[in-house]
Design a protein around this motif. Structure first.
Motif, short mmCIF file in Angstrom:
data_model
loop_
_atom_site.label_atom_id
_atom_site.label_comp_id
_atom_site.label_asym_id
_atom_site.label_seq_id
_atom_site.Cartn_x
_atom_site.Cartn_y
_atom_site.Cartn_z
N GLY A 247 0.81 -1.21 0.00
CA GLY A 247 0.00 0.00 0.00
C GLY A 247 0.84 1.25 0.00
N SER A 248 0.23 2.37 -0.39
CA SER A 248 0.93 3.65 -0.47
C SER A 248 0.48 4.61 0.63
CB SER A 248 0.71 4.30 -1.84
OG SER A 248 1.40 3.58 -2.85
N SER A 249 0.01 4.06 1.73
CA SER A 249 -0.32 4.87 2.91
C SER A 249 -0.22 3.98 4.13
CB SER A 249 -1.72 5.47 2.80
OG SER A 249 -2.71 4.47 2.92
N GLU A 250 0.07 4.58 5.27
CA GLU A 250 0.18 3.81 6.50
C GLU A 250 -1.15 3.15 6.86
OE1 GLU A 250 2.89 3.31 8.94
OE2 GLU A 250 3.86 3.60 7.00
N SER A 251 -2.26 3.83 6.58
CA SER A 251 -3.57 3.26 6.92
C SER A 251 -3.85 1.99 6.12
CB SER A 251 -4.66 4.30 6.68
OG SER A 251 -4.69 4.71 5.33
N VAL A 252 -3.51 2.00 4.83
CA VAL A 252 -3.72 0.80 4.00
C VAL A 252 -2.82 -0.33 4.49
CG1 VAL A 252 -3.43 -0.17 1.69
CG2 VAL A 252 -4.51 2.06 1.97
N THR A 253 -1.58 -0.01 4.80
CA THR A 253 -0.65 -1.04 5.29
C THR A 253 -1.17 -1.68 6.57
OG1 THR A 253 1.22 0.15 4.32
CG2 THR A 253 1.72 -1.49 6.00
N HIS A 254 -1.67 -0.87 7.48
CA HIS A 254 -2.21 -1.41 8.73
C HIS A 254 -3.39 -2.34 8.47
CE1 HIS A 254 -0.42 2.18 11.19
NE2 HIS A 254 0.48 1.30 10.82
N THR A 255 -4.22 -1.99 7.48
CA THR A 255 -5.36 -2.84 7.14
C THR A 255 -4.90 -4.18 6.58
OG1 THR A 255 -6.73 -0.91 6.65
CG2 THR A 255 -7.45 -3.01 5.74
N LEU A 256 -3.88 -4.14 5.71
CA LEU A 256 -3.39 -5.37 5.09
C LEU A 256 -2.65 -6.25 6.09
CD1 LEU A 256 -2.09 -3.84 1.73
CD2 LEU A 256 -4.19 -5.15 2.09
N ARG A 257 -2.01 -5.64 7.07
CA ARG A 257 -1.30 -6.41 8.09
C ARG A 257 -2.26 -7.02 9.10
NH1 ARG A 257 3.30 -3.37 11.22
NH2 ARG A 257 3.10 -5.32 12.39
N ASN A 258 -3.32 -6.29 9.37
CA ASN A 258 -4.26 -6.72 10.40
C ASN A 258 -3.57 -6.85 11.75
OD1 ASN A 258 -6.81 -7.33 11.31
ND2 ASN A 258 -6.63 -9.53 10.89
N ARG A 259 -2.46 -6.08 11.90
CA ARG A 259 -1.70 -6.03 13.15
C ARG A 259 -1.26 -7.41 13.62
NH1 ARG A 259 0.41 -2.00 12.54
NH2 ARG A 259 1.07 -1.92 14.72
N HIS A 260 -0.86 -8.26 12.70
CA HIS A 260 -0.39 -9.60 13.05
C HIS A 260 0.83 -9.47 13.96
CE1 HIS A 260 0.95 -13.73 12.70
NE2 HIS A 260 -0.17 -14.03 12.06
N PRO A 261 0.88 -10.20 15.07
CA PRO A 261 2.00 -10.03 16.02
C PRO A 261 3.35 -10.42 15.46
CG PRO A 261 0.63 -11.93 16.60
CD PRO A 261 -0.11 -11.17 15.56
N ASP A 262 3.37 -11.19 14.39
CA ASP A 262 4.65 -11.57 13.79
C ASP A 262 4.96 -10.76 12.53
OD1 ASP A 262 5.45 -13.35 15.67
OD2 ASP A 262 4.68 -15.12 14.66
N GLY A 263 4.24 -9.66 12.33
CA GLY A 263 4.54 -8.77 11.22
C GLY A 263 4.09 -9.28 9.87
N LYS A 264 3.20 -10.25 9.84
CA LYS A 264 2.80 -10.85 8.57
C LYS A 264 1.67 -10.08 7.90
CE LYS A 264 4.09 -15.62 9.73
NZ LYS A 264 3.62 -17.02 9.82
N LEU A 265 1.53 -10.33 6.60
CA LEU A 265 0.38 -9.85 5.84
C LEU A 265 -0.77 -10.83 6.00
CD1 LEU A 265 2.19 -8.78 2.54
CD2 LEU A 265 1.24 -7.24 4.27
N SER A 266 -1.99 -10.32 5.99
CA SER A 266 -3.16 -11.18 6.14
C SER A 266 -3.40 -11.97 4.86
CB SER A 266 -4.40 -10.33 6.45
OG SER A 266 -4.25 -9.66 7.68
N LEU A 267 -3.62 -13.27 5.00
CA LEU A 267 -3.95 -14.14 3.87
C LEU A 267 -5.11 -15.04 4.28
CD1 LEU A 267 -0.36 -15.21 2.72
CD2 LEU A 267 -1.90 -13.64 1.52
N ASP A 268 -5.89 -15.47 3.30
CA ASP A 268 -6.98 -16.40 3.55
C ASP A 268 -6.48 -17.82 3.38
OD1 ASP A 268 -8.80 -14.44 4.06
OD2 ASP A 268 -9.69 -14.42 2.05
N SER A 269 -6.76 -18.66 4.36
CA SER A 269 -6.36 -20.07 4.30
C SER A 269 -7.53 -20.91 3.81
CB SER A 269 -5.91 -20.55 5.68
OG SER A 269 -4.76 -19.84 6.11
N ARG A 270 -7.24 -21.76 2.83
CA ARG A 270 -8.23 -22.71 2.32
C ARG A 270 -7.56 -24.07 2.29
NH1 ARG A 270 -10.09 -19.14 -2.97
NH2 ARG A 270 -10.25 -17.13 -1.86
N GLY A 271 -7.79 -24.80 3.34
CA GLY A 271 -7.09 -26.07 3.48
C GLY A 271 -5.61 -25.79 3.74
N ARG A 272 -4.76 -26.38 2.91
CA ARG A 272 -3.32 -26.19 3.07
C ARG A 272 -2.80 -25.01 2.25
NH1 ARG A 272 -0.57 -31.90 1.91
NH2 ARG A 272 1.26 -30.63 2.47
N GLU A 273 -3.67 -24.38 1.48
CA GLU A 273 -3.25 -23.29 0.60
C GLU A 273 -3.65 -21.94 1.20
OE1 GLU A 273 -1.39 -24.04 -1.86
OE2 GLU A 273 -1.72 -26.21 -1.75
#
Length: 389
Positions: A247-273
């Motif tokens: 993202g090109s703003s801090e607010s968008v980045t925070h939304t994409l991170r979802n404040r994960h404690p390990d600094g990760k980006l949010s992803l949807d899990s579907r089974g093993r993928e």
């Protein structure tokens, strides 16, 4: 785009809009910076040499040096600020550093990469020009449509029926890659109230009777010269900072991170993928999702997964780090990986010339090359370990 062609001697030819030769005049380009004495000697030497032998016919290493000095000259005459005053780039007084965290980390808005000019290249700033503002007046619609862009596209870029010419050294991912990268670098603001109508011939196969394109919205007037020579905002950060993912703003980045404690980006899990998340309308949630197709889906997903893999590695090595520390470092590593791929893999594959391959390798590894750089790095790392004991 500027409407005046550059001249090899550092001048431009500006003509009146009616095409009358009497309206032509020579405009001397003022250099945007002054090369060193050694650089000026190199530029002059290659100017003389190129009168006999063009750079692409020179031996590899000499051709690479030729390109290096050409790059300096292009920077001198073809890199210009889009603002009337450098004050628009901000200062440490007008835009103080909000947090020392950004001394060693990216700010999602693109600020503070240069502490003396903290707004340089940030979201909403004008993109630089290859020509001075005074010779870049806003073109009329007639000038934009001459020659007709649709005709140019059909004549030079359209695939002729039964005449498919395969690119034997590339695949479709090469096209996806450059689109993926340009989404990181720039996206001009469109004017929803102004469109261009591209003229179509009677036998044109376009689905509609008209082809309409949104006009680029000029930036607000900050100086009287902006009326004649408008600037155009870049809605993305200008930097090579992975903003298409983060993202090109801090607010968008925070939304994409979802404040994960390990600094990760949010992803949807579907089974093993794992896949990129989507909103309720099915739109991909990522830093930049315009002009979306399967090529973008692949690369955005790949580097989001890569970011999270880097986070896992950092958490293992630095268990005491906060989520922000891990995220910041993972973003830097991920962006460096993208820059390396573009520098030493994608570009040499597209422009497979020995001089360019040497130059791009030197741009990344240094003039001594990959092998010696890795050896020197290993020696330095070993020395550091021994000194620690």
């Amino acid at each position: 785009m500027p409407n005046t062609p550059s001249k090899p001697n550092g001048t431009t030819s500006a003509a009146s809009s009616n095409g009358d030769d009497k309206g032509k005049k020579q405009v001397e380009l003022q250099p945007s910076f002054t090369p060193t004495l050694l650089e000026r000697l190199g530029i002059t030497s290659f100017h003389l040499l190129n009168k006999l032998i063009p750079w692409y016919k020179l031996p590899g290493f000499i051709g690479a040096f030729n390109l290096a000095f050409l790059r300096i000259e292009l920077r001198q005459y073809n890199l210009h600020d889009a603002y009337a005053s450098s004050q628009a780039q901000g200062s440490s007084i007008t835009d103080p550093l909000p947090n020392e965290r950004y001394l060693g980390a990216r700010h999602s808005d693109g600020k503070f990469n240069d502490l003396k000019q903290p707004k340089m290249g940030c979201t909403g700033m004008r993109f630089g020009r290859n020509f001075p503002r005074e010779v870049c007046g806003k073109p009329s619609e007639e000038e934009l449509m001459t020659p007709n862009p649709r005709m140019i596209s059909e004549r030079f870029m359209a695939r002729k029926e039964g005449k498919f010419i395969p690119a034997t050294t590339l695949n479709l991912l090469a096209a996806a890659w450059i689109q993926f990268q340009t989404h990181d670098w720039f996206f001009h603001e469109q004017d929803p109230h102004e469109k261009f109508n591209v003229p179509l011939s009677e036998d044109d196969k376009w689905l509609d009777q008209h082809m309409q394109l949104y006009a680029t919205k000029p930036d607000e007037t900050l100086d009287p010269s902006d009326v004649k020579c408008p600037g155009y905002k870049n809605l993305n950060t200008h930097w090579w900072d992975g903003s298409q993912i983060y993202g090109s703003s801090e607010s968008v980045t925070h939304t994409l991170r979802n404040r994960h404690p390990d600094g990760k980006l949010s992803l949807d899990s579907r089974g093993r993928e794992q896949f990129l998340p989507r909103d309720q309308d099915g739109n991909v949630l990522t830093g930049f999702n315009d002009n979306w197709w399967v090529g973008m889906e692949i690369l955005h997903t790949l580097f989001a997964l890569e970011h999270n893999a880097i986070c896992d590695a950092l958490r293992k090595e630095y268990p005491d780090w906060s989520g922000d520390q891990i995220f910041d470092k993972a973003r830097l590593v991920n962006c460096a990986l993208m820059a390396k791929i573009h520098t030493v893999e994608w570009t040499p594959a597209i422009l497979a010339h020995p001089a360019l391959q040497i130059g791009m390798a030197a741009n990344w590894w240094g003039i001594v090359g990959e092998k010696l750089t890795k050896i020197a790095g290993s020696v330095e790392q070993t020395t550091t370990i021994l000194e620690a004991y």
